[in-house]
Design an enzyme around this catalytic site. Structure first.
Site, short mmCIF file in Angstrom:
data_model
loop_
_atom_site.label_atom_id
_atom_site.label_comp_id
_atom_site.label_asym_id
_atom_site.label_seq_id
_atom_site.Cartn_x
_atom_site.Cartn_y
_atom_site.Cartn_z
N SER A 138 0.83 -1.21 0.00
CA SER A 138 0.00 0.00 0.00
C SER A 138 0.86 1.26 0.00
O SER A 138 0.50 2.26 -0.61
CB SER A 138 -0.97 0.01 1.18
OG SER A 138 -0.27 -0.10 2.40
N GLU A 139 2.02 1.22 0.68
CA GLU A 139 2.96 2.34 0.64
C GLU A 139 4.40 1.87 0.67
O GLU A 139 4.72 0.88 1.35
CB GLU A 139 2.75 3.32 1.81
CG GLU A 139 1.87 4.50 1.49
CD GLU A 139 0.41 4.19 1.63
OE1 GLU A 139 -0.42 4.96 1.09
OE2 GLU A 139 0.08 3.18 2.27
N THR A 140 5.23 2.59 -0.06
CA THR A 140 6.68 2.47 0.06
C THR A 140 7.20 3.83 0.52
O THR A 140 6.89 4.85 -0.08
CB THR A 140 7.33 2.08 -1.28
OG1 THR A 140 6.87 0.77 -1.65
CG2 THR A 140 8.85 2.06 -1.17
N HIS A 182 1.24 4.50 8.76
CA HIS A 182 1.89 3.21 9.01
C HIS A 182 3.28 3.14 8.40
O HIS A 182 4.19 2.53 8.96
CB HIS A 182 1.00 2.05 8.53
CG HIS A 182 1.12 1.70 7.08
ND1 HIS A 182 0.43 2.37 6.09
CD2 HIS A 182 1.86 0.76 6.44
CE1 HIS A 182 0.72 1.83 4.92
NE2 HIS A 182 1.59 0.87 5.11
#
Length: 301
Positions: free
Chosen positions: A49-51, A85
């Site tokens: 979902s995120e890097t 997160h």
């Protein structure tokens, strides 16, 4: 052909168990930067979902000795202005994998000013801006169709909207139990098509008030103040497992509703995660959670 290697990690945030919480990739950049195009390609390759990309700012700084870094977050499709997160994940890498001894780290962001991460026992505490909400008329477009696409015929108690973050909150009736809350299935495609360009909504949250009666309790029997689920097809994320930044909006609403500043929350995705929240007087909020580093490696370019 010359190659370049960069430290790369996968971290499960807002959990103390591997393969729970929300996974984020963290890429460390010392002595230089990468183009935005390359960062986006790496985020697509990681397909989480995120890097997060953590970069030292001053000559002579290292990830081990610096206390201020640049931090940017990319989904597989685009850059986002704030991500909780992946910030927890970034701090966990610096504190626990790299051995940074700072008690508090400042992250300089592109769109949300400085955010801060500090040690709080076995948790990492984020200091984020607090975003207020206002009551939303659910009969107006695109909110009317979006409600139907998201929750079907489940009863609604309240609707809230954060103009600054384009976040739409659907609070379900207090009669909804945890099982029904965790199992409802939104029509993600229809939700996206209600506002295909994300002009009005970028993030959608469905929430319920926690109580013993609806079984909103953790494995020790402690009651959550509220539970939520988070959807953002406008950013390539159908449902996010645990979303720290969403609680910078949710905290404002629930603090007023429950008339308390310390809140205990559960994001009720399949992986799930717990968050400890403290609303402060300076229009900021502390959001704390645990993290587990599950992968350590090198990215070869």
């Amino acid at each position: 052909m010359a190659t370049k290697s960069l430290p790369l990690f996968t971290v499960d945030a807002f959990t103390d168990s591997p393969f729970c919480g929300n996974p984020a990739a963290v890429c460390l950049l010392e002595n230089g930067d990468l183009s935005d195009e390359l960062k986006q390609k790496i985020a697509a390759e990681m397909n989480l979902s995120e890097t997060a990309f953590v970069r030292t700012l001053k000559e002579g700084d290292t990830c081990q000795n610096a206390s201020k870094f640049e931090l940017r977050w990319f989904t597989p499709t685009n850059e986002v202005p704030l991500c909780g997160h992946a910030t927890v994940a970034s701090a966990a890498v610096l504190f626990h994998a790299i051995g940074n001894q700072s008690e508090k780290i400042t992250f300089q962001t592109k769109m949300r000013g400085d955010v801060f991460a500090s040690r709080q026992g076995d948790r990492i505490c984020l200091d984020f801006p607090l975003y207020g909400t206002d009551k939303q008329d659910g009969s107006k477009e695109p909110f009317d169709k979006m409600i139907k696409a998201t929750i079907g015929d489940l009863p609604v108690k309240d609707l809230q909207y954060s103009t600054e973050t384009k976040t739409f909150i659907i609070r379900l009736d207090d009669s909804i139990n945890r099982s029904d809350f965790e199992s409802f299935k939104p029509d993600i495609t229809a939700m996206h098509l209600c506002d295909v360009d994300g002009t009005h909504v970028q993030y959608l949250i469905v929430a319920i008030r926690g109580s013993q009666a609806c079984n909103a309790v953790d494995n020790t029997g402690t009651v959550y103040d509220f539970m939520s689920r988070f959807f953002s097809p406008w950013n390539g994320v159908p449902e996010d497992p645990v979303t720290g930044s969403a609680h910078a909006v949710l905290a404002s609403y629930w603090s007023k509703e429950l008339k308390k500043t310390s809140l205990y929350a559960r994001q009720a995705s399949k992986r799930g995660g717990d968050l400890w929240i403290n609303v402060k007087d300076n229009n900021r909020v502390d959001i704390a959670g645990k993290a587990v580093i599950v992968v350590k490696g090198q990215l070869t370019l």
